[in-house]
Motif scaffolding. Sequence first.
Motif, PDB file in Angstrom:
ATOM      1  N   PRO A  24       0.824  -1.228   0.000  1.00 22.65           N
ATOM      2  CA  PRO A  24       0.000   0.000   0.000  1.00 22.65           C
ATOM      3  C   PRO A  24       0.848   1.264   0.000  1.00 22.65           C
ATOM      4  O   PRO A  24       1.851   1.360   0.711  1.00 22.65           O
ATOM      5  CB  PRO A  24      -0.818  -0.129   1.284  1.00 22.65           C
ATOM      6  CG  PRO A  24      -0.037  -1.065   2.163  1.00 22.65           C
ATOM      7  CD  PRO A  24       0.653  -2.015   1.243  1.00 22.65           C
ATOM      8  N   ARG A  25       0.416   2.226  -0.781  1.00 23.06           N
ATOM      9  CA  ARG A  25       1.101   3.524  -0.875  1.00 23.06           C
ATOM     10  C   ARG A  25       0.076   4.648  -0.907  1.00 23.06           C
ATOM     11  O   ARG A  25       0.209   5.624  -1.632  1.00 23.06           O
ATOM     12  CB  ARG A  25       1.976   3.586  -2.138  1.00 23.06           C
ATOM     13  CG  ARG A  25       3.195   2.659  -2.109  1.00 23.06           C
ATOM     14  CD  ARG A  25       3.962   2.767  -3.406  1.00 23.06           C
ATOM     15  NE  ARG A  25       5.246   2.082  -3.359  1.00 23.06           N
ATOM     16  CZ  ARG A  25       5.429   0.790  -3.602  1.00 23.06           C
ATOM     17  NH1 ARG A  25       4.372   0.032  -3.907  1.00 23.06           N
ATOM     18  NH2 ARG A  25       6.630   0.249  -3.538  1.00 23.06           N
ATOM     19  N   ASN A  26      -0.951   4.534  -0.082  1.00 16.29           N
ATOM     20  CA  ASN A  26      -2.061   5.489  -0.125  1.00 16.29           C
ATOM     21  C   ASN A  26      -1.788   6.746   0.680  1.00 16.29           C
ATOM     22  O   ASN A  26      -2.288   7.818   0.344  1.00 16.29           O
ATOM     23  CB  ASN A  26      -3.338   4.824   0.400  1.00 16.29           C
ATOM     24  CG  ASN A  26      -3.731   3.616  -0.441  1.00 16.29           C
ATOM     25  OD1 ASN A  26      -3.644   3.647  -1.667  1.00 16.29           O
ATOM     26  ND2 ASN A  26      -4.159   2.537   0.215  1.00 16.29           N
ATOM     27  N   THR A  27      -1.014   6.645   1.750  1.00 16.73           N
ATOM     28  CA  THR A  27      -0.722   7.803   2.588  1.00 16.73           C
ATOM     29  C   THR A  27       0.764   8.130   2.517  1.00 16.73           C
ATOM     30  O   THR A  27       1.575   7.341   2.005  1.00 16.73           O
ATOM     31  CB  THR A  27      -1.117   7.525   4.050  1.00 16.73           C
ATOM     32  OG1 THR A  27      -0.274   6.479   4.576  1.00 16.73           O
ATOM     33  CG2 THR A  27      -2.581   7.076   4.149  1.00 16.73           C
ATOM     34  N   ARG A  62       6.418   6.349   2.553  1.00 20.74           N
ATOM     35  CA  ARG A  62       7.743   6.395   3.168  1.00 20.74           C
ATOM     36  C   ARG A  62       8.226   4.993   3.522  1.00 20.74           C
ATOM     37  O   ARG A  62       9.375   4.630   3.243  1.00 20.74           O
ATOM     38  CB  ARG A  62       7.702   7.261   4.437  1.00 20.74           C
ATOM     39  CG  ARG A  62       9.077   7.429   5.100  1.00 20.74           C
ATOM     40  CD  ARG A  62       8.963   8.093   6.469  1.00 20.74           C
ATOM     41  NE  ARG A  62       8.406   7.179   7.456  1.00 20.74           N
ATOM     42  CZ  ARG A  62       9.119   6.251   8.112  1.00 20.74           C
ATOM     43  NH1 ARG A  62      10.419   6.110   7.866  1.00 20.74           N
ATOM     44  NH2 ARG A  62       8.546   5.474   9.007  1.00 20.74           N
ATOM     45  N   LEU A  63       7.359   4.200   4.116  1.00 19.23           N
ATOM     46  CA  LEU A  63       7.737   2.843   4.490  1.00 19.23           C
ATOM     47  C   LEU A  63       8.043   2.001   3.266  1.00 19.23           C
ATOM     48  O   LEU A  63       9.012   1.230   3.254  1.00 19.23           O
ATOM     49  CB  LEU A  63       6.612   2.196   5.307  1.00 19.23           C
ATOM     50  CG  LEU A  63       6.337   2.801   6.687  1.00 19.23           C
ATOM     51  CD1 LEU A  63       5.135   2.131   7.335  1.00 19.23           C
ATOM     52  CD2 LEU A  63       7.559   2.684   7.583  1.00 19.23           C
ATOM     53  N   ALA A  64       7.237   2.134   2.227  1.00 16.74           N
ATOM     54  CA  ALA A  64       7.450   1.348   1.009  1.00 16.74           C
ATOM     55  C   ALA A  64       8.755   1.728   0.326  1.00 16.74           C
ATOM     56  O   ALA A  64       9.485   0.858  -0.182  1.00 16.74           O
ATOM     57  CB  ALA A  64       6.271   1.535   0.059  1.00 16.74           C
ATOM     58  N   ASP A  65       9.060   3.014   0.310  1.00 22.14           N
ATOM     59  CA  ASP A  65      10.276   3.462  -0.368  1.00 22.14           C
ATOM     60  C   ASP A  65      11.535   3.111   0.407  1.00 22.14           C
ATOM     61  O   ASP A  65      12.604   2.894  -0.184  1.00 22.14           O
ATOM     62  CB  ASP A  65      10.222   4.982  -0.588  1.00 22.14           C
ATOM     63  CG  ASP A  65       9.150   5.385  -1.590  1.00 22.14           C
ATOM     64  OD1 ASP A  65       8.708   4.503  -2.368  1.00 22.14           O
ATOM     65  OD2 ASP A  65       8.730   6.556  -1.568  1.00 22.14           O
ATOM     66  N   GLY A 115       8.465  -8.541   2.448  1.00 25.13           N
ATOM     67  CA  GLY A 115       8.227  -7.107   2.564  1.00 25.13           C
ATOM     68  C   GLY A 115       6.748  -6.765   2.557  1.00 25.13           C
ATOM     69  O   GLY A 115       6.288  -5.910   3.325  1.00 25.13           O
ATOM     70  N   TYR A 116       6.001  -7.455   1.704  1.00 26.74           N
ATOM     71  CA  TYR A 116       4.558  -7.217   1.645  1.00 26.74           C
ATOM     72  C   TYR A 116       3.901  -7.594   2.967  1.00 26.74           C
ATOM     73  O   TYR A 116       3.096  -6.825   3.513  1.00 26.74           O
ATOM     74  CB  TYR A 116       3.939  -8.032   0.500  1.00 26.74           C
ATOM     75  CG  TYR A 116       2.436  -8.072   0.525  1.00 26.74           C
ATOM     76  CD1 TYR A 116       1.683  -6.980   0.103  1.00 26.74           C
ATOM     77  CD2 TYR A 116       1.765  -9.200   0.992  1.00 26.74           C
ATOM     78  CE1 TYR A 116       0.294  -7.013   0.145  1.00 26.74           C
ATOM     79  CE2 TYR A 116       0.389  -9.249   1.032  1.00 26.74           C
ATOM     80  CZ  TYR A 116      -0.343  -8.157   0.612  1.00 26.74           C
ATOM     81  OH  TYR A 116      -1.719  -8.196   0.656  1.00 26.74           O
ATOM     82  N   GLN A 117       4.234  -8.769   3.507  1.00 26.48           N
ATOM     83  CA  GLN A 117       3.633  -9.185   4.774  1.00 26.48           C
ATOM     84  C   GLN A 117       4.044  -8.260   5.915  1.00 26.48           C
ATOM     85  O   GLN A 117       3.232  -7.925   6.792  1.00 26.48           O
ATOM     86  CB  GLN A 117       4.030 -10.625   5.094  1.00 26.48           C
ATOM     87  CG  GLN A 117       3.443 -11.678   4.170  1.00 26.48           C
ATOM     88  CD  GLN A 117       3.431 -13.045   4.813  1.00 26.48           C
ATOM     89  OE1 GLN A 117       3.084 -13.187   5.976  1.00 26.48           O
ATOM     90  NE2 GLN A 117       3.804 -14.075   4.049  1.00 26.48           N
ATOM     91  N   PHE A 118       5.297  -7.827   5.895  1.00 25.37           N
ATOM     92  CA  PHE A 118       5.793  -6.963   6.970  1.00 25.37           C
ATOM     93  C   PHE A 118       5.063  -5.624   6.992  1.00 25.37           C
ATOM     94  O   PHE A 118       4.729  -5.105   8.062  1.00 25.37           O
ATOM     95  CB  PHE A 118       7.296  -6.744   6.792  1.00 25.37           C
ATOM     96  CG  PHE A 118       7.914  -5.830   7.814  1.00 25.37           C
ATOM     97  CD1 PHE A 118       8.058  -6.231   9.133  1.00 25.37           C
ATOM     98  CD2 PHE A 118       8.365  -4.567   7.451  1.00 25.37           C
ATOM     99  CE1 PHE A 118       8.627  -5.389  10.083  1.00 25.37           C
ATOM    100  CE2 PHE A 118       8.938  -3.717   8.385  1.00 25.37           C
ATOM    101  CZ  PHE A 118       9.073  -4.130   9.708  1.00 25.37           C
ATOM    102  N   LEU A 119       4.819  -5.054   5.831  1.00 23.40           N
ATOM    103  CA  LEU A 119       4.197  -3.727   5.759  1.00 23.40           C
ATOM    104  C   LEU A 119       2.678  -3.767   5.827  1.00 23.40           C
ATOM    105  O   LEU A 119       2.047  -2.719   5.955  1.00 23.40           O
ATOM    106  CB  LEU A 119       4.639  -3.009   4.490  1.00 23.40           C
ATOM    107  CG  LEU A 119       6.124  -2.617   4.412  1.00 23.40           C
ATOM    108  CD1 LEU A 119       6.422  -1.858   3.132  1.00 23.40           C
ATOM    109  CD2 LEU A 119       6.540  -1.793   5.624  1.00 23.40           C
ATOM    110  N   THR A 120       2.078  -4.924   5.715  1.00 22.07           N
ATOM    111  CA  THR A 120       0.609  -5.005   5.748  1.00 22.07           C
ATOM    112  C   THR A 120       0.074  -5.692   6.998  1.00 22.07           C
ATOM    113  O   THR A 120      -1.128  -5.603   7.282  1.00 22.07           O
ATOM    114  CB  THR A 120       0.083  -5.757   4.510  1.00 22.07           C
ATOM    115  OG1 THR A 120       0.686  -7.059   4.436  1.00 22.07           O
ATOM    116  CG2 THR A 120       0.400  -4.990   3.232  1.00 22.07           C
TER     117      THR A 120
END
Length: 587
Positions: free
Chosen positions: A113-116, A121-124, A253-258
């Motif tokens: 997710p990159r909605n906010t 910032r976390l994704a980048d 990475g996907y599981q960690f950030l979601t």
Amino acid sequence: MSAQPEAQKQPSWWQRIFTTAPRGQYAVDEKQQVVKENEFVIMRWNLLFLIFDFIIIPLPLWIDIFCPIFAAVYGLFVGWLGAFLLTVCAWRSLQANYLMNRVVDDTWEDKIPRNTEEERRLADNLQHLVMMCGYKEPMEVICQSIDSLAAQSTAHRLIVVIGLEEGTPDVAEKAARLKERYARSFKRFHVTKHPKQWAGGREIRGKCSNANYTMRAAVTRLEEYGDLDLSCTTATSCDTDSIFAPRYFENLGYQFLTSKKAKEVVWQAPLYYNHYLNDRPFYVRAIGIMRAAYMLGFLIPFNINTMSIFSFSLDLCIKGEFFHAHYQMDDIIYTLTCMQALQKRVEILMIPMPVISGPTSGTTQCEEFSEWFRQSERWTIGACEVFHYFVVKRRRYNCSAAMSYGTWFVIYYGFILCSLTLTGLAGFINYALVNAKRSTIDDMAAHTGQYPLSDAENTGVMIAGFSSLAWTYIIFMIFFYLDKEGCKLIYHLKMKPQGAEDTTFCQNFKDWILMWPSLVMYSCVSYWAILKVAFYGKRVCGHDPSSKEGLKAGQAMGEVLASETSTSAEVSTSVCPGGDTSEDDRA
């Protein structure tokens, strides 16, 4: 002559290839440096495992003298309980295999997710710290493992740290070769050199102590670079014979950030031991297939412990005070230190990507058996020592977490791995000796009133007992099916060349028939290991490295893999132009 003193001030080439040692708050390991004078003589809780050695396993051999009915019921109960647990394992494993096949071609980077602003910032800034500890492993095996990291779809997010022991032969030369080859393949690449007894006199040499030093050094380095952002950093512990699926870290990475509980869980990928497993003896292959199934069916779904290759948030690693250098089983002890930090059970989530781990191996049949025996013994000794640690620290967990974890730990390591097959074998031996003991049983019955079973009842008990064994062999067939399905996934993801791990029908049939004898052999080693650690205590605890000579990638397959992965490394180099090339990291 005047230039000579100036030249002496420059650090030598071998001093510049190792990452800076742990510094600041991460260089102090006061808790583990506490000296315990009575370390080898105090009562240890692993002695409770002797109950399996002296009561549960041999019980069928003598209890029928006093109570024949109880002996029959006990034997059938143990046999069918084991069959039931293996059925649960097979069902869970099939579910995991179905999930992996369903998502094998999915991508995950685009789903982050990159909605906010915070999500962007976390994704980048998402990054993965990968720690690979080694000792005397051949360079071919180490490079094959690192090549699988260089081939990752998110290699530009990886900070790879190779932790070598100070006593590694030609350690400086190996480090220099690794840094020359992989310096620009990742976001950063480091090599550390773990000094002996760094965490104090009680430190046990092996992966646990090496991982403790290496992870502390890596965190120190991230802090110095200004990259220590715990909100977007994962950590992964692996061995030098680990081959990752190309999208492992993408999914991590996907599981960690979601995940809402990202800093309270650990991740475990299904482990397959198909690293030249088809060339191994029947007992090595049987145990390798069993371990893969037990990973999917027991360890992950029942949150027992991680094994060999696992991932976690760096935040949780720091809260758990890294790794315990006084124990040998880094994976099991890490689960318990995380439980202490969180004050509850640690949930284990599955990465639906196969990972290859090397089986025990040798270059001759004698070495094959020696390695298999030595490592099987080490696993049991390590589990016994961790059980002692768990009981000593029981007040640091809440009551429900301690009870549930302790129950599953004892069921898995005490009953399933050690007692199940040996108790069944004792029951079969007892029925074979029933005529020889007939007079003794009759004499005892005259005093106790517990008369022996009739011939018809004995026949019924034997049929029911052999039925549980027949059902167990059906479960073994499912385990072999899962191994075949795992190979298909490995081929599909190009982790191994097509057909590299294939076996013939005759080999599969032979290994399937010998599966139960192989488990009996393994249980005998576990039986001996429990006695050994009970008698010698902490002195027998050590992490002797597995021999990887049998896994050398020097044949045709190794050359194919090298050509494929070198291409991947070149691609990752072009993707990671910002690789770490600081002066103190260049060879």
